[in-house]
Design an enzyme around this catalytic site. Structure first.
Site, mmCIF file in Angstrom:
data_model
loop_
_atom_site.group_PDB
_atom_site.id
_atom_site.type_symbol
_atom_site.label_atom_id
_atom_site.label_comp_id
_atom_site.label_asym_id
_atom_site.label_seq_id
_atom_site.Cartn_x
_atom_site.Cartn_y
_atom_site.Cartn_z
ATOM 1 N NE ARG A 122 -2.433 0.400 3.690
ATOM 2 C CZ ARG A 122 -3.165 0.805 4.705
ATOM 3 N NH1 ARG A 122 -4.475 0.860 4.582
ATOM 4 N NH2 ARG A 122 -2.629 1.163 5.841
ATOM 5 C CB THR B 128 -2.215 7.213 -2.862
ATOM 6 O OG1 THR B 128 -1.531 5.952 -3.042
ATOM 7 C CG2 THR B 128 -1.363 8.326 -3.454
ATOM 8 C CG ASP C 187 3.067 -2.330 8.964
ATOM 9 O OD1 ASP C 187 3.302 -3.525 8.643
ATOM 10 O OD2 ASP C 187 3.112 -1.395 8.160
ATOM 11 C CG ASP D 35 6.656 -2.676 9.758
ATOM 12 O OD1 ASP D 35 7.261 -3.107 8.766
ATOM 13 O OD2 ASP D 35 6.340 -1.487 9.905
HETATM 14 C C1 PRP Z 1 -0.840 -4.429 4.497
HETATM 15 C C2 PRP Z 1 -1.643 -5.710 4.591
HETATM 16 C C3 PRP Z 1 -2.497 -5.667 3.355
HETATM 17 C C4 PRP Z 1 -2.765 -4.192 3.208
HETATM 18 C C5 PRP Z 1 -4.156 -3.893 3.683
HETATM 19 O O1 PRP Z 1 0.199 -4.583 3.626
HETATM 20 O O2 PRP Z 1 -0.854 -6.851 4.682
HETATM 21 O O3 PRP Z 1 -1.869 -6.182 2.201
HETATM 22 O O4 PRP Z 1 -1.812 -3.507 4.033
HETATM 23 O O5 PRP Z 1 -4.505 -2.595 3.466
HETATM 24 P P1 PRP Z 1 -5.648 -2.162 2.439
HETATM 25 O O6 PRP Z 1 -6.824 -3.059 2.720
HETATM 26 O O7 PRP Z 1 -5.904 -0.744 2.795
HETATM 27 O O8 PRP Z 1 -5.134 -2.321 1.041
HETATM 28 P P2 PRP Z 1 1.302 -3.419 3.369
HETATM 29 O O9 PRP Z 1 0.864 -2.547 2.243
HETATM 30 O O10 PRP Z 1 1.613 -2.751 4.655
HETATM 31 O O11 PRP Z 1 2.543 -4.220 2.806
HETATM 32 P P3 PRP Z 1 3.510 -5.273 3.549
HETATM 33 O O12 PRP Z 1 2.674 -6.508 3.837
HETATM 34 O O13 PRP Z 1 4.543 -5.529 2.510
HETATM 35 O O14 PRP Z 1 4.040 -4.648 4.801
HETATM 36 N N1 URA Z 2 -2.051 -2.843 7.054
HETATM 37 C C1 URA Z 2 -1.638 -3.247 8.275
HETATM 38 O O1 URA Z 2 -0.628 -3.952 8.393
HETATM 39 N N2 URA Z 2 -2.342 -2.858 9.352
HETATM 40 C C2 URA Z 2 -3.443 -2.101 9.249
HETATM 41 O O2 URA Z 2 -4.051 -1.778 10.294
HETATM 42 C C3 URA Z 2 -3.862 -1.680 7.975
HETATM 43 C C4 URA Z 2 -3.162 -2.071 6.901
#
Ligand code: PRP
Ligand code: URA
Length: 208
Positions: A103, A107, A199, A202
């Site tokens: 994400r 945005t 997150d 993380d």
């Molecule tokens: C997180 C999560 C989803 C997304 C959800 O990933 O694992 O993929 O956010 O958010 P949304 O419903 O608003 O799209 P992130 O983008 O943080 O990536 P990562 O798993 O690589 O840390």
């Molecule tokens: N992605 C995450 O990892 N946590 C949230 O709360 C939303 C998006």
């Protein structure tokens, strides 16, 4: 809500509370996530189709049942990776595909960087895995990619969802059943789930 199942098993609730706690270590977070993913896999696999086959036991021939379709687990990277082992422990014959999405922090729109699938996605049951369903942008993009590659039977498994994300997925892909461990209250101004667990990527990988 149509096509949404909250798997509120007491063990799932208990382990999710550990995961939500900000003082939980990376090690314990991943261990609990593995365990929850296994429990969720057990619950969602109740609905998988079986077919009859002829086998021979040490005693006699008989008709027995096996899974009718191939299972393909598709994690959305990175956080989805954290649920794969727990599901694979229960369904070790499953193939695994990958979708790389993150994400954009400004945005909140999903950015795709990777996609690779086994050929079984077209005829098999695809279990799309991502712990967090926030705005729903990532999940909708993941389903778009899978359908574009010919997937027809897709279910989604995640940990925590927000009402906004569920509504978006239901509006765009009403055929995809949503399985969650918990339905949370809302999103905050940064698009994080409240109360959520922070997150997830993380916390699984110890980054940030
Ligand atoms: C997180 C999560 C989803 C997304 C959800 O990933 O694992 O993929 O956010 O958010 P949304 O419903 O608003 O799209 P992130 O983008 O943080 O990536 P990562 O798993 O690589 O840390
Ligand atoms: N992605 C995450 O990892 N946590 C949230 O709360 C939303 C998006």
């Amino acid at each position: 809500m149509a096509n949404v199942t909250i798997l509120s098993h007491p063990l799932i609730k208990h382990k999710l509370s550990i995961i939500r706690d900000k003082s939980t270590s990376t090690k314990q977070f991943k261990e609990c996530l593995d365990e929850i993913a296994g429990l969720m896999a057990y619950e969602i696999s109740r609905d998988l189709e079986t077919k009859e086959v002829e086998i021979e036991t040490p005693i006699c021939k008989c008709t027995a049942e096996v899974l009718a379709k191939e299972i393909v687990i598709v994690p959305i990277l990175r956080a989805g990776l954290g649920m794969v082992d727990g599901i694979r422990n229960l369904i070790p014959t499953a193939k695994v595909g990958h979708i790389g999405l993150y994400r954009d922090e400004e945005t909140l729109e999903p950015q795709t960087y990777y996609a690779k699938f086994p050929k079984e996605i077209t005829e098999g049951t695809v279990i799309l895995v991502d712990p967090m369903l926030a705005t729903g942008g990532s999940l909708v993009a993941g389903i778009d990619i899978l359908k574009g590659k010919g997937a027809k039977d897709i279910i989604y498994v995640g940990l925590v969802g927000a009402p906004e994300g569920i509504a978006r997925v239901q509006a765009t892909h009403p055929d995809v059943h949503i399985f969650l461990a918990a339905l949370d209250e809302k999103l905050n101004e940064n698009g994080y789930i409240v109360p959520g667990l922070g997150d997830c990527g993380d916390r699984i990988f110890g980054t940030k």
